[in-house]
Design a protein around this motif. Structure first.
Motif, short mmCIF file in Angstrom:
data_model
loop_
_atom_site.label_atom_id
_atom_site.label_comp_id
_atom_site.label_asym_id
_atom_site.label_seq_id
_atom_site.Cartn_x
_atom_site.Cartn_y
_atom_site.Cartn_z
N ASP A 113 68.39 78.99 0.14
CA ASP A 113 69.34 77.94 0.49
C ASP A 113 69.07 77.50 1.93
N HIS A 114 69.91 76.60 2.46
CA HIS A 114 69.63 76.02 3.78
C HIS A 114 69.60 77.05 4.89
N HIS A 141 71.74 75.87 -6.04
CA HIS A 141 71.49 76.85 -4.98
C HIS A 141 72.62 76.82 -3.96
N GLY A 142 72.84 77.97 -3.31
CA GLY A 142 73.82 78.02 -2.23
C GLY A 142 75.17 77.47 -2.65
N LEU A 143 75.66 76.48 -1.91
CA LEU A 143 76.96 75.87 -2.19
C LEU A 143 76.88 74.73 -3.20
N SER A 144 75.67 74.29 -3.55
CA SER A 144 75.52 73.12 -4.44
C SER A 144 75.63 73.54 -5.90
N LYS A 145 76.85 73.67 -6.35
CA LYS A 145 77.15 74.11 -7.71
C LYS A 145 77.96 73.03 -8.43
N PRO A 146 77.90 73.00 -9.76
CA PRO A 146 76.98 73.75 -10.61
C PRO A 146 75.58 73.16 -10.54
N LEU A 147 74.68 73.74 -11.33
CA LEU A 147 73.31 73.25 -11.33
C LEU A 147 73.24 71.85 -11.91
N THR A 183 62.66 92.53 -6.31
CA THR A 183 61.22 92.28 -6.22
C THR A 183 60.93 90.98 -5.49
N ILE A 184 61.70 89.94 -5.81
CA ILE A 184 61.53 88.66 -5.12
C ILE A 184 61.75 88.82 -3.63
N ALA A 185 62.84 89.50 -3.26
CA ALA A 185 63.14 89.69 -1.84
C ALA A 185 62.02 90.46 -1.13
N ALA A 201 66.93 86.99 1.59
CA ALA A 201 66.36 86.52 0.32
C ALA A 201 67.10 87.14 -0.86
N TYR A 202 67.45 88.40 -0.76
CA TYR A 202 68.19 89.05 -1.85
C TYR A 202 69.57 88.41 -1.99
N ASN A 203 70.24 88.16 -0.88
CA ASN A 203 71.56 87.54 -0.90
C ASN A 203 71.49 86.14 -1.50
N ALA A 204 70.51 85.35 -1.05
CA ALA A 204 70.40 83.97 -1.53
C ALA A 204 70.06 83.92 -3.01
N THR A 205 69.11 84.74 -3.43
CA THR A 205 68.71 84.76 -4.83
C THR A 205 69.85 85.19 -5.74
N SER A 206 70.70 86.06 -5.23
CA SER A 206 71.82 86.57 -6.04
C SER A 206 72.88 85.51 -6.30
N GLN A 207 72.80 84.38 -5.63
CA GLN A 207 73.77 83.31 -5.87
C GLN A 207 73.46 82.51 -7.13
N LEU A 208 72.29 82.70 -7.70
CA LEU A 208 71.94 82.05 -8.96
C LEU A 208 72.13 83.02 -10.11
N SER A 209 72.70 82.56 -11.19
CA SER A 209 72.79 83.38 -12.39
C SER A 209 71.40 83.53 -12.99
#
Length: 273
Positions: free
Chosen positions: A42-43, A68-74, A163-165, A178-186
């Motif tokens: 995210d930003h 991503h981030g605050l821009s929900k839903p997809l 793994t991504i992080a 990276a782990y925190n940001a990635t965890s915001q996506l289902s």
């Protein structure tokens, strides 16, 4: 989500089923640098770039890509073309006619595609940790990319994100981010996004970037073929400045922000001042 310092309150734009969140910081009359993050980030990945850019006299626009981030839903669909149109809508809302798009990973694809589709909107281009969007790799590599979303679908969710992080960054702080940001996506959102990433490339024989072009990646970038292919890409681009960021992985601007910021600001100074 962790509080983001310096960006202030986001503005919003409702587009095609997603509430896009974006930030517009700095003097309105200044040259505009647009920062677009990578897939599942995210930003906030540009936190370390915001203050140096503002101090150097630039206006900074950044955003959370849909989903991503605050821009929900997809939203109803997710593709590179839709994301580029989202960005154009944000630029129009901000009354930005021309800008320097700087993107990391998938954000590098977005920035390239913005130039490809809307060259009149782009003054110069910056890419961090991405490949040439107009060159399709050899058949087996391209097939592996196309099949990767199906692997991610069956990969245990928690292990995938860790793994991504771990592969995205070298420093512990960037790995935690990276782990925190990635965890915001289902899980389903992640697969949908990655399907779009896997379908971004389009062959355009003879195409070159006819703007000043900064190409960077981390010294230890282990994502795809970025590190392998960057030198040949740089060599074919007549307007390219190529820089390898030392002691950095895929999120090079986070792993070594001091060196990356020096490279970016020198590039901008030469092109915009």
């Amino acid at each position: 989500m962790e509080e983001t310092r310096g960006w202030g309150h986001p503005r919003t734009l409702d587009r095609d089923g997603s509430i896009l969140h974006y930030w517009d910081v700095g003097p309105k009359e200044a040259p505009v640098v647009v920062l677009t993050h990578g897939a599942s980030m995210d930003h906030r990945m540009f936190d370390a770039q915001l203050e140096p850019l503002l101090e150097a006299g630039y206006r900074v626009v950044s955003w959370d890509v849909r989903g991503h981030g605050l821009s929900k839903p997809l939203g109803r669909e997710f593709s590179l073309q839709i994301v580029v149109e989202d960005l154009v809508a944000i630029l129009d809302r901000c009354a930005v006619d021309r800008c320097v798009p700087v993107g990391q990973s998938f954000g590098g694809y977005v920035s390239q595609e913005l130039l490809f589709r809307y060259p009149e909107r782009v003054t110069a281009l910056g890419v961090i940790g991405a490949t040439d969007i107009t060159t399709v790799p050899p058949t087996l590599e391209h097939l592996a990319l196309k099949l990767s979303p199906y692997l991610f679908r069956i990969w245990p969710n928690g292990h995938l994100r860790k793994t991504i992080a771990d592969r995205t960054a070298e420093t512990e702080s960037a790995k935690r981010y990276a782990y925190n940001a990635t965890s915001q996506l289902s899980g389903s959102e992640f697969v949908t996004v990655w399907k779009a990433v896997a379908n971004t490339l389009h062959a355009e024989p003879g195409y070159v970037i006819d703007r000043p072009f900064l190409l960077t990646h981390g010294e230890f970038d282990r994502t795809g073929t970025i590190r392998r292919d960057a030198p040949s890409w740089a060599a074919k681009e007549p307007n390219c400045h190529y820089a390898v960021i030392s002691n950095a992985g895929h999120n090079a601007n986070q792993d070594n922000p001091d060196e990356f910021n020096e490279v970016l600001l020198e590039f901008l100074r030469r092109q915009l001042d």
